[in-house]
Design an enzyme around this catalytic site. Structure first.
Site, PDB file in Angstrom:
ATOM      1  CG  ASP A   1     -11.534   4.369   0.767  1.00  0.00           C
ATOM      2  OD1 ASP A   1     -11.952   4.767  -0.345  1.00  0.00           O
ATOM      3  OD2 ASP A   1     -11.984   4.785   1.862  1.00  0.00           O
ATOM      4  CD  GLU A   2      -4.527   0.737  -1.330  1.00  0.00           C
ATOM      5  OE1 GLU A   2      -3.467   0.826  -0.671  1.00  0.00           O
ATOM      6  OE2 GLU A   2      -4.539   0.780  -2.556  1.00  0.00           O
ATOM      7  CG  LEU A   3      -4.267   2.890   6.942  1.00  0.00           C
ATOM      8  CD1 LEU A   3      -3.137   1.881   7.067  1.00  0.00           C
ATOM      9  CD2 LEU A   3      -3.778   4.298   7.266  1.00  0.00           C
TER      10      LEU A   3
ATOM     11  CB  ILE B   1      -4.817  -2.606   5.815  1.00  0.00           C
ATOM     12  CG1 ILE B   1      -4.621  -2.921   4.326  1.00  0.00           C
ATOM     13  CG2 ILE B   1      -3.627  -3.113   6.632  1.00  0.00           C
ATOM     14  CD1 ILE B   1      -3.505  -2.110   3.679  1.00  0.00           C
TER      15      ILE B   1
ATOM     16  CB  SER C   1      -0.899  -0.005   1.243  1.00  0.00           C
ATOM     17  OG  SER C   1      -1.660   1.185   1.304  1.00  0.00           O
TER      18      SER C   1
END
Length: 998
Positions: free
Chosen positions: A86-88, A91, A18
């Site tokens: 959003d990824e974080l 995750i 990421s």
């Protein structure tokens, strides 16, 4: 091991990267991606793995959810991307569920700015608020940043340089990945225990030393599997690595030079070598690798010359190298100077069943109900040997019905599967002829027999037995008996049968009751038979044999007819007359022997004579040559009135005459024999020790008539039954009587054990030189106060004195054993002026002791304290005051919840089997040498990790020895025992030996 019922999570990637592309795509992320790929770590990077037509958002979610790791590169513009946030957020949500591991990299930013959204992150979030981004979404992003900012990660500003940081990141991820990946399609039960133990022995943190570590165990126990898993997990941390498979076969087929050429070619990748001699190859290995850090596995080494050709000295390899050797041969490791060894043992029943369930029918449910008991039966038939579990599961899975499984299991109970037998025969084929003979003798006749007895039966017995131990063919139990694995026994017996197929009367050894019955009944024995062991209770009928039965079987050396001792009569019937035993007998064991005397033949080869519960009145009618006789057991021979002349028995060691009620005196010839006392496994042994003198004491008291005329000089008196029995006074005339100690004033040691003594005479204070007193297993309710006046008394054992309730003043005693004094209530009388010299105190299973907490402070010099099997929930508060206490035992304290406020002097803490234990409070100032917390199921993972870290933090100390702990993550059993390679407990050959069941 993951539970077989747990849902299987699909993994598509090792690492998800990421990152904010405009900041890092062409620098750190590019270099990191290449470094991960070089290590074979399958990494997702959004601009490399997706096709142009795919919807990136859906693919990203799927990629994150199917990755083991998320490496999050947080740069100054990371928060400017909603996509990154959003990824974080996803995750960190998965991380909270333990579904992904997160490795943060703070690239040019401070973790504090990430946590608080200050610095470059403040502007981004101000912009989101100005654009009226959904408050809930912004809040989730901030929470995710706060969480990742609190995590331990890698910081570009604290690293030496970017290359070094990337190298550290890859090494960390690779190391953790190896622990997460299964070695095969089937999770290996108990493998993580081996990996943790081996990781400790490998001592990877030591970059300057070269270590050679052995993996040793019997054939088929899983040594190669462990080595492969070890190689997969650790080898990538080394610039050069190689797994040398099946050295034994390659050496036999192609020689040492081939092994050396292949060894160097594989490590140096692409270079080719051809050696004219083994010496040239050895020199080249030294020259090429002495500056290289290598990780090498030498699998299946069976001769020292193989080690000498490939890795004779640690100086052949560069600093930090690790050389792993798998072998069955402890002696080989010893001769090659490999002193750090991981011993692999068989699985227990529970783990065996789990392995079998995973393998049978490919891990699928059985074809019908009713297989559960068959699974248990099959798994136990393997006796914990992994290779047998694999072979049996595969073989039995060919059958679909319960009836066929039962038929096949009956077959396997008689003889092991050919694949198992093939593995185990290797151990036999490598032996010389004398060792092969010893192997077959143990397999056919003497498994579970005392080691010292078997050694005395053989020519050069001690080295023969020792060779079998070194080859991992047998082991010696704690009580001194030989243990040979059940499947090795089957293999040995198969070898004997193979030498005379379908003709048992020609076999070297006989052990099958039905076959022996037929041979003796029809008198068809031969002189090829050397040993017979017959369980008379398992014969199909009473055996009536002729007097000439052993005339042809004249070469029998070992004859053992045994039965359950409750059976009064023998199932073998002979006619009194010209009956004779074979002339070369070394062992004659015949329970319930029917005749009044033995045949008067020569017994000069006889080593052991066991005639328990016989009908004998005397052994022989004349004097015999007994020059090799070591042991005579006539237990329960109620008609025996005299023993033979032992004047020729110069090697005699043991005489057991328990229950010989008509035997009134011992032969004078025994007075000239100096016995070597041995540990016995019999119910009772009456014995005294004096320099150059042996005496006999009666069961009913110390008879003055039995004491020697110079008894005043006696220094040690030991009378014991080897097992305590509840005394039934109504059924016997009296217990053992102890009336006075006047005649034995010079004693320094007195042991009266398991004799049901009701009263100790008050004149015990006349034993002014007494230093050691053992009164364990007696029935007195109190001790005379005069015992406190013995000036030299240092050791007192009252173990299992179940009726004693209180103790007198014992201020002079240094070691006090009170184990299993179940009615003891008062530990000592109040006398605060007295000085207590007590150093060691055992109070295990003394649950009724009153005010224990306050009493312990009376013993400020205590170094050892055993409070096992007590019912307290917290340890007594006064323990904190024991500033010299080094060892504390709390085993099986089932109600114990917390262990806190231990003195800093504690080095050894034993608390296994504490079912309720939740917390063990140890500080970094505790220098723990041994910590045992096995089978404490309520200790949580955080507590495990805290204790592990505390223990490992002391690993550089030469005092650190071992840690035993259960790590249970959900249904995952991860670890059992760990020992440090520095200054360890070693075996007699100097090996570091630990065990973890595989």
């Amino acid at each position: 091991m993951a539970s077989s019922s747990s849902p299987i999570r699909v993994i598509n990637y090792d690492v998800f990267l990421s990152f904010r592309g405009e900041d890092t795509r062409n620098n750190i992320v590019s270099y990191l991606y290449e470094a991960l790929s070089r290590e074979g770590i399958f990494t997702f990077r959004d601009d490399k793995r997706l096709q142009a037509s795919e919807k990136i958002s859906d693919q990203l979610v799927d990629a994150i959810k199917t990755s083991r790791f998320a490496v999050v590169v947080i740069s100054k513009n990371y928060a400017t991307s909603k996509w990154c946030l959003d990824e974080l957020q996803l995750i960190m949500e998965l991380q909270r569920k333990n579904q992904i591991r997160v490795v943060p990299i703070f690239d040019g930013v401070e973790p504090s700015d990430v946590r608080r959204q200050t610095g470059s992150f403040a502007a981004s979030f101000q912009r989101y608020e100005n654009l009226y981004t959904a408050p809930e979404m912004v809040s989730q992003w901030k929470r995710a940043l706060n969480q990742v900012g609190h995590m331990s990660g890698f910081h570009s500003r604290t690293s030496l340089n970017e290359a070094a940081m990337i190298s550290n990141i890859v090494r960390s991820v690779s190391s953790q990945l190896m622990k997460m990946r299964p070695t095969s399609g089937v999770d290996l039960v108990g493998m993580e225990a081996h990996m943790v133990k081996m990781h400790f022995l490998l001592n990877m943190e030591s970059e300057n030393e070269v270590l050679m570590i052995g993996i040793c165990g019997m054939g088929g126990v899983g040594k190669t599997t462990i080595a492969k898993c070890l190689y997969d997990r650790f080898s990538r941390q080394f610039s050069a690595h190689y797994f040398t498979e099946d050295i034994k076969k390659n050496y036999k087929d192609k020689g040492l030079s081939y092994l050396q050429e292949r060894f160097l070619c594989s490590i140096l990748r692409g270079q080719h070598f051809s050696f004219r001699s083994d010496e040239e190859g050895s020199l080249e290995i030294q020259a090429r690798l002495r500056h290289q850090k290598v990780f090498v596995v030498l699998d299946g080494v069976d001769e020292a010359k193989q080690m000498h050709a490939l890795a004779k000295e640690t100086s052949w390899f560069g600093p930090g190298s690790r050389i792993i050797i798998t072998t069955r041969d402890w002696g080989l490791l010893n001769s090659c100077g490999v002193n750090i060894v991981h011993e692999v043992k068989c699985l227990d029943d529970k783990d065996s069943l789990q392995v079998f369930e995973k393998l049978a029918f490919g891990g699928r449910p059985p074809p019908s109900d009713g297989f559960e008991q068959l699974y248990i039966r099959a798994s136990r038939l393997a006796h914990g040997l992994p290779s047998a579990l694999v072979a049996y599961a595969s073989y039995l899975s060919e059958n679909k019905t319960i009836n066929m499984w039962e038929a096949e299991l009956r077959k396997l109970e008689r003889r092991s599967h050919k694949n198992v037998e093939k593995i185990l025969r290797y151990s036999y084929s490598d032996l010389d002829d004398q060792d092969k003979a010893a192997f077959l003798l143990v397999a056919c006749l003497f498994n579970r027999y005392p080691f010292s007895h078997v050694a005395s039966f053989l020519d050069d017995g001690l080295p023969r037995i020792n060779h079998l131990i070194n080859k991992s063919i047998i082991s010696i139990s704690a009580d001194g008996c030989i243990n040979m694995h059940f499947l090795v026994v089957q293999t040995g017996r198969a070898i004997v049968r193979q030498d005379s197929p379908n003709r048992p009367f020609r076999q070297r050894f006989l052990w099958d009751p039905a076959e022996i019955y037929d041979i003796l009944e029809h008198n068809i024995g031969t002189d090829e038979t050397e040993g017979v062991t017959l369980h008379m209770c398992e014969m199909p009928d009473t055996l009536r044999v002729s007097n000439e039965v052993f005339n042809v079987m004249k070469n029998i050396k070992f004859l053992k007819f045994f039965q359950h001792l409750g059976d009064a009569e023998s199932n073998v019937q002979l006619r009194q007359g010209a009956f004779n035993f074979p002339p070369y007998l070394r062992l004659l064991h015949w329970d319930a022997y029917p005749f009044k005397t033995l045949p008067s033949i020569q017994y000069r080869h006889l080593v052991e004579l066991d005639l328990r519960y016989s009908n004998l009145e005397r052994l022989w009618d004349k004097t015999m040559n007994l020059s090799n006789l070591r042991r005579l057991d006539v237990t329960g021979s109620k008609n025996l009135i005299e023993l033979p002349d032992f004047s020729s028995a110069m090697n005699f060691e043991e005489l057991i005459v328990k229950g010989c009620i008509k035997l009134r005196q011992m032969p004078e010839s025994l007075e000239h024999i100096s016995f070597s006392p041995k540990k016995q496994n019999h119910d009772e042994m009456v014995m005294t020790e004096q320099t150059h003198r042996n005496m006999v004491m009666t069961e009913h008291g110390i008879q003055t008539s039995t004491l020697p005329s110079d008894s005043c000089s006696l220094q040690s008196l030991n009378i014991k039954n080897f097992r305590y029995k509840e005394f039934r006074y109504k059924e016997m005339n009296a217990a053992f009587r102890c009336n006075s100690f006047e005649l034995i004033r010079s004693l320094t040691e007195l042991k009266l054990v398991n004799l049901n003594i009701q009263n100790i005479p008050g004149n015990i204070d006349c034993l002014v030189t007494l230093e050691t007193l053992d009164l364990s297993g007696n029935d007195f309710a109190y001790l005379p106060t005069s015992i406190g006046q013995l000036p030299k008394l240092k050791y007192l054992s009252l173990r299992n004195c179940r009726k004693i309730t209180s103790l007198p003043h014992l201020t002079q005693v240094e070691t006090l054993i009170l184990s299993d004094c179940v009615n003891l209530r008062w530990l000592l009388f109040e006398d605060r002026q007295a000085t207590n010299w007590l150093l060691e105190l055992s109070l295990d299973n003394c649950k009724k002791v009153q005010t224990l907490s306050g009493k312990l402070s009376h013993f400020p010099r205590l170094t050892y304290l055993d409070l096992s099997k007590h019912d307290f929930e917290t340890i007594p508060a006064s323990i904190r005051e024991l500033s010299s206490l080094g060892t504390l035992c709390l085993n099986k304290c089932k109600k114990l919840i917390s262990v806190e406020e231990l003195p800093l002097s504690i080095k050894h803490l034993y608390a296994h089997g504490c079912d309720s234990l939740e917390n063990v409070s140890l500080s970094p100032n505790h220098s723990i040498k041994h910590l045992d917390l096995l089978h404490c199921p309520r200790l949580n993972r955080q507590e495990h990790e805290h204790l592990m870290n505390l223990f490992l933090s002391n690993r550089d100390s030469k005092e650190v020895s071992s840690l035993q702990i259960d790590l249970v993550y959900g249904d995952v059993f991860a670890y059992r025992k760990l020992e440090c390679p520095a200054d360890l407990i070693t075996n007699s050959q100097g090996h570091v030996r630990g065990s973890a069941n595989f």
